[in-house]
Write an enzyme that holds these catalytic residues in place. Structure first.
Site, PDB file in Angstrom:
ATOM      1  N   PRO A 135       0.792  -1.204   0.000  1.00  0.00           N
ATOM      2  CA  PRO A 135       0.000   0.000   0.000  1.00  0.00           C
ATOM      3  C   PRO A 135       0.830   1.262   0.000  1.00  0.00           C
ATOM      4  CG  PRO A 135       0.066  -1.032   2.167  1.00  0.00           C
ATOM      5  CD  PRO A 135       1.163  -1.579   1.363  1.00  0.00           C
ATOM      6  N   GLU A 136       0.481   2.152  -0.868  1.00  0.00           N
ATOM      7  CA  GLU A 136       0.983   3.507  -0.799  1.00  0.00           C
ATOM      8  C   GLU A 136      -0.139   4.342  -0.175  1.00  0.00           C
ATOM      9  OE1 GLU A 136       3.035   4.793  -4.362  1.00  0.00           O
ATOM     10  OE2 GLU A 136       3.265   2.726  -5.021  1.00  0.00           O
TER      11      GLU A 136
END
Length: 270
Positions: A2-3
């Site tokens: 995840p960013e």
DNA sequence: AGGGCGACCTGAGGGC
DNA sequence: TGCCCTCAGGTCGCCC
């Protein structure tokens, strides 16, 4: 995994379930995450969740006393499940909630982290948070960016440096540089002010669009309901090495920069 | 002092 | 089928 957009998608998905709920039980099946889960985390039991916020890629559960910091690393997931949902491989921690739902942490690579802090000023004082740069969609000023970018260092490295700005990982760095038409290896201090202004705007736009789409799903990412994000349908370069540029049809190049796969158009990005 | 890079993990996929 | 290699969305901490 995840960013920033993926973490924000998870935060928004969890918010209605967690707000004002109470953690009635903590079950740790595997405490070997990035750092071993500490005993103090047990202090979350019996506390109510007052707020769910985010700092960079950290999720923060503010309880009526104390805070849980959660990082998903590369492969972490959070799911809300019904009580007695069978545990699967790599399900490491369960937060049992008052309404008999389970907030379950799953992380095959165990690069994620779950931390406990009692400190009021942990955003400023916690060793993992205190050196984080500005939030890209809130307090990232142009002056600060121009100063940070003025280094003899590849612009992609600068953009992905959490001390410069948080939340921009490999996918969105590649995408933002394409949109701003800047070569990822260009040194920051050789890029014009106008181009840097453009890059900041492109990075912000890319993140905002991705949040609207519910994040990017490549392999692992799922939101809280177990559904994928749709931003991958908007990717211009990431994952498209050696395919034609969607603007000019030139074959995209793929290189490694700081050991991260880096895709760009050699004609559009100078 | 600041930045590059190895290390931390598991799993998937490709080549042989 | 299986072995071995490389790669994956992050980032800390060592070393130069």
């Amino acid at each position: 995994m995840p960013e920033l957009p993926e973490v924000e998608t998870i935060r928004l998905g969890l918010l209605p379930y967690l707000q004002n709920n109470i953690i009635t039980q903590l079950k740790i099946y595997e405490n070997r995450l990035r750092w071993p889960i500490e005993k103090e985390l047990q202090q979350c039991v019996g506390k109510s969740i007052q707020q769910l916020s985010r700092r960079g890629k950290y999720l923060i559960l503010k309880l009526n006393q104390g805070n849980i910091l959660l990082h998903l690393g590369m492969s972490g997931r959070l799911h809300l499940l019904d009580e007695n949902s069978p545990r699967k491989k790599h399900d490491h921690v369960d937060f049992i909630l008052q309404d008999h739902k389970i907030l379950r942490f799953h992380d095959p690579r165990r690069f994620g982290a779950i931390l406990w802090t009692n400190k009021e000023d942990f955003l400023q004082s916690h060793p993992l948070l205190k050196n984080l740069g500005p939030e890209p969609l809130e307090v990232w000023t142009l002056e600060n960016w121009l100063k940070q970018a003025n280094k003899a260092r590849p612009i992609k490295s600068i953009l992905m440096d959490a001390k410069v700005v948080v939340g921009i990982g490999n996918i969105y760095a590649n995408e933002a540089l394409f949109k701003a038409k800047i070569h990822p290896e260009r040194l920051g201090n050789t890029i014009s002010r106008n181009k840097l202004v453009k890059l900041q705007i492109c990075a912000q736009e890319t993140l905002k669009e991705a949040i609207i789409c519910g994040g990017t799903t490549l392999k692992d990412f799922q939101n809280v309901e177990g559904k994928p994000g749709y931003f991958q349908q908007h990717l211009w370069v990431y994952g498209r090495g050696h395919k034609p540029c969607l603007i000019c049809k030139t074959f995209l190049k793929e290189i490694r920069l700081n050991n991260r796969s880096t895709v760009f158009c050699p004609r559009c990005q100078l």
